[in-house]
Design an enzyme around this catalytic site. Structure first.
Site, mmCIF file in Angstrom:
data_model
loop_
_atom_site.group_PDB
_atom_site.id
_atom_site.type_symbol
_atom_site.label_atom_id
_atom_site.label_comp_id
_atom_site.label_asym_id
_atom_site.label_seq_id
_atom_site.Cartn_x
_atom_site.Cartn_y
_atom_site.Cartn_z
ATOM 1 N N CYS A 121 36.147 38.359 40.235
ATOM 2 C CA CYS A 121 34.903 39.052 39.900
ATOM 3 C C CYS A 121 33.871 38.052 39.367
ATOM 4 C CB CYS A 121 35.185 40.137 38.857
ATOM 5 S SG CYS A 121 35.541 39.453 37.218
ATOM 6 N N SER B 272 40.052 38.559 45.144
ATOM 7 C CA SER B 272 38.792 37.837 44.995
ATOM 8 C C SER B 272 38.285 37.969 43.551
ATOM 9 C CB SER B 272 37.765 38.426 45.972
ATOM 10 O OG SER B 272 36.551 37.732 45.909
ATOM 11 N N CYS C 247 35.198 36.119 36.150
ATOM 12 C CA CYS C 247 36.225 35.115 36.429
ATOM 13 C C CYS C 247 35.682 33.980 37.289
ATOM 14 C CB CYS C 247 37.434 35.786 37.071
ATOM 15 S SG CYS C 247 38.174 37.037 35.973
ATOM 16 N N GLU D 13 42.663 36.094 35.948
ATOM 17 C CA GLU D 13 42.191 34.711 35.856
ATOM 18 C C GLU D 13 41.926 34.323 34.405
ATOM 19 O OE1 GLU D 13 40.898 36.562 39.764
ATOM 20 O OE2 GLU D 13 40.851 37.160 37.658
ATOM 21 N N HIS E 134 41.203 39.908 32.517
ATOM 22 C CA HIS E 134 41.529 39.890 33.936
ATOM 23 C C HIS E 134 42.591 38.814 34.161
ATOM 24 C CE1 HIS E 134 37.597 41.831 35.660
ATOM 25 N NE2 HIS E 134 38.240 42.614 34.816
#
Length: 146
Positions: free
Chosen positions: A80, A78, A83, A53, A51
């Site tokens: 998950c 936002s 992350c 992040e 992801h």
């Protein structure tokens, strides 16, 4: 100040999209300097966990606990559970989110653990994700585990 760093995260999201991936971007900031950048590269790398992040943390390299405690994580979407969990693990005190309209991670839990969470409701972030979700719903559902 948030605009500068969120714009850098948006650049990462756009880069990911141009590579055929999911348009989510992130930057890690310490003392008003970007120390890590990343974008969702699950598609590009065939990864289960890359992801935005996670890519950002990886690109920041090894940091000390003292560094993380001065950091702010910026993400266009936002974060998950995975992350957010990484941010909690390293005790990052602040997360700035571009938008949480198209997806909302465990923000309330993150706040309950003492993290300051700021949601910017960025029209640019919302538009980017809505366009992607509308045009690539199967890829989006895969990314969020649906």
């Amino acid at each position: 100040m948030h605009d500068k760093f969120m714009n850098a995260a948006i650049e990462e999201a756009e880069k990911g999209f141009s590579e055929g991936g999911i348009p989510i971007g992130s930057v890690l900031v310490i003392d008003n300097e970007i120390v890590g950048r990343g974008h969702n590269r699950r598609v590009q790398k065939g990864s289960a966990i890359l992801h935005a992040e996670m890519d950002c943390f990886e690109n920041a390299g090894r940091l000390t606990a003292k560094d993380y405690k001065r950091a702010t994580l910026y993400s266009t979407l936002s974060p998950c559970d995975m992350c957010s969990g990484t941010a909690l693990l390293y005790k990052i005190p602040k997360i700035v989110i571009g938008e949480n309209k198209t997806f909302k991670g465990p923000e309330e839990y993150v706040k309950s653990r003492g993290v300051e969470v700021i949601v910017l409701d960025s029209p640019k972030c919302i538009k980017l994700m809505e366009y992607f979700i509308r045009n690539k719903p199967e890829l989006w559902n895969e990314d969020i585990g649906e």
